[in-house]
Design a protein around this motif. Structure first.
Motif, mmCIF file in Angstrom:
data_model
loop_
_atom_site.group_PDB
_atom_site.id
_atom_site.type_symbol
_atom_site.label_atom_id
_atom_site.label_comp_id
_atom_site.label_asym_id
_atom_site.label_seq_id
_atom_site.Cartn_x
_atom_site.Cartn_y
_atom_site.Cartn_z
ATOM 1 N N UNK A 56 0.841 -1.195 0.000
ATOM 2 C CA UNK A 56 0.000 0.000 0.000
ATOM 3 C C UNK A 56 0.876 1.245 0.000
ATOM 4 N N UNK A 57 0.433 2.257 -0.731
ATOM 5 C CA UNK A 57 1.097 3.557 -0.734
ATOM 6 C C UNK A 57 0.068 4.615 -0.340
ATOM 7 N N UNK A 58 -0.917 4.824 -1.178
ATOM 8 C CA UNK A 58 -2.086 5.656 -0.878
ATOM 9 C C UNK A 58 -3.272 4.718 -1.026
ATOM 10 N N UNK A 59 -3.757 4.194 0.092
ATOM 11 C CA UNK A 59 -4.758 3.159 -0.070
ATOM 12 C C UNK A 59 -5.533 2.917 1.217
ATOM 13 N N UNK A 60 -6.816 2.691 1.042
ATOM 14 C CA UNK A 60 -7.694 2.120 2.053
ATOM 15 C C UNK A 60 -8.957 1.706 1.328
ATOM 16 N N UNK A 70 -6.439 8.177 -0.773
ATOM 17 C CA UNK A 70 -6.189 7.057 0.129
ATOM 18 C C UNK A 70 -5.234 7.433 1.242
ATOM 19 N N UNK A 71 -5.299 6.683 2.306
ATOM 20 C CA UNK A 71 -4.451 6.899 3.473
ATOM 21 C C UNK A 71 -2.993 6.619 3.113
ATOM 22 N N UNK A 72 -2.104 7.522 3.508
ATOM 23 C CA UNK A 72 -0.672 7.290 3.307
ATOM 24 C C UNK A 72 -0.216 6.220 4.292
ATOM 25 N N UNK A 77 6.509 6.627 3.095
ATOM 26 C CA UNK A 77 7.774 7.276 3.465
ATOM 27 C C UNK A 77 8.970 6.349 3.250
ATOM 28 N N UNK A 78 8.787 5.068 3.534
ATOM 29 C CA UNK A 78 9.858 4.098 3.343
ATOM 30 C C UNK A 78 10.375 4.125 1.906
ATOM 31 N N UNK A 79 9.458 4.274 0.963
ATOM 32 C CA UNK A 79 9.824 4.267 -0.455
ATOM 33 C C UNK A 79 10.009 5.673 -1.034
ATOM 34 N N UNK A 80 9.950 6.706 -0.171
ATOM 35 C CA UNK A 80 10.170 8.101 -0.571
ATOM 36 C C UNK A 80 9.277 8.495 -1.747
ATOM 37 N N UNK A 81 7.988 8.293 -1.565
ATOM 38 C CA UNK A 81 7.039 8.508 -2.654
ATOM 39 C C UNK A 81 6.772 9.972 -2.967
#
Length: 185
Positions: A56-60, A70-72, A77-81
């Protein structure tokens, strides 16, 4: 917002640099891939995504219904999106106009497996533009939409006709395939 009519299978939007994402995925803990099981457990899809894992990146589940971003997740942050989304946003604005990234997740297809052909359903999918950005792929991995097969190269951005036509993926390789799926409104 109104429903979008699409008369294509694939539409090339542009290219982007995915080298930092590839580097991150080369070093990511396997448990990160196993943390999101919503798509794999969906009863409606009859196991469509059983051969995949997602991050998940921006998702719910609600963002697919209410058209709100979608929820961050912590993986964002881990993947520096932020940096990555900033780099591709001009391509989306040029193609589609002002808008926002509604939903985003990475999906990984296991080696020598497939995603059976299916239609995507849901209001957000008829109102947004669904794009795929291959991160890790190879010529033995084919994406199929409306009977047309395509090898999508790493870093290419493709809009697919996901709700109007059947689509699926065949991974005829010994490697994982990783795509970033983004819905843009």
């Amino acid at each position: 917002l109104k429903n979008i009519t699409m008369d294509f299978n694939f539409k090339h939007i542009g290219n982007c640099d995915v080298s930092k994402l590839i580097e991150k995925f080369n070093n990511i803990d396997e448990n990160v891939w196993l943390g999101h099981q919503y798509r794999q457990n969906m009863k409606k899809g009859k196991g469509t995504h059983r051969n995949t894992n997602s991050i998940e990146i921006l998702w719910d589940p609600e963002c697919l219904k209410n058209l709100e971003i979608g929820t961050k997740s912590g993986n964002y942050d881990l993947l520096e999106m932020d940096e990555f989304f900033d780099s591709i946003k001009p391509l989306y604005e040029k193609e589609y106009g002002d808008g926002y990234f509604l939903h985003a997740l990475f999906t990984r297809l296991k080696p020598n497996t497939d995603i059976k052909e299916h239609f995507d359903r849901g209001e957000s999918l008829t109102l947004s533009k669904r794009t795929h950005i291959p991160i890790k792929t190879n010529p033995n991995i084919k994406f199929k939409v409306g009977g047309e097969e395509k090898y999508m190269k790493s870093g290419e951005i493709w809009e697919i006709n996901n709700s109007g036509k059947k689509h699926g993926v065949i991974n005829n390789s010994n490697e994982y395939r990783i795509h970033l799926i983004i819905d843009y409104i």
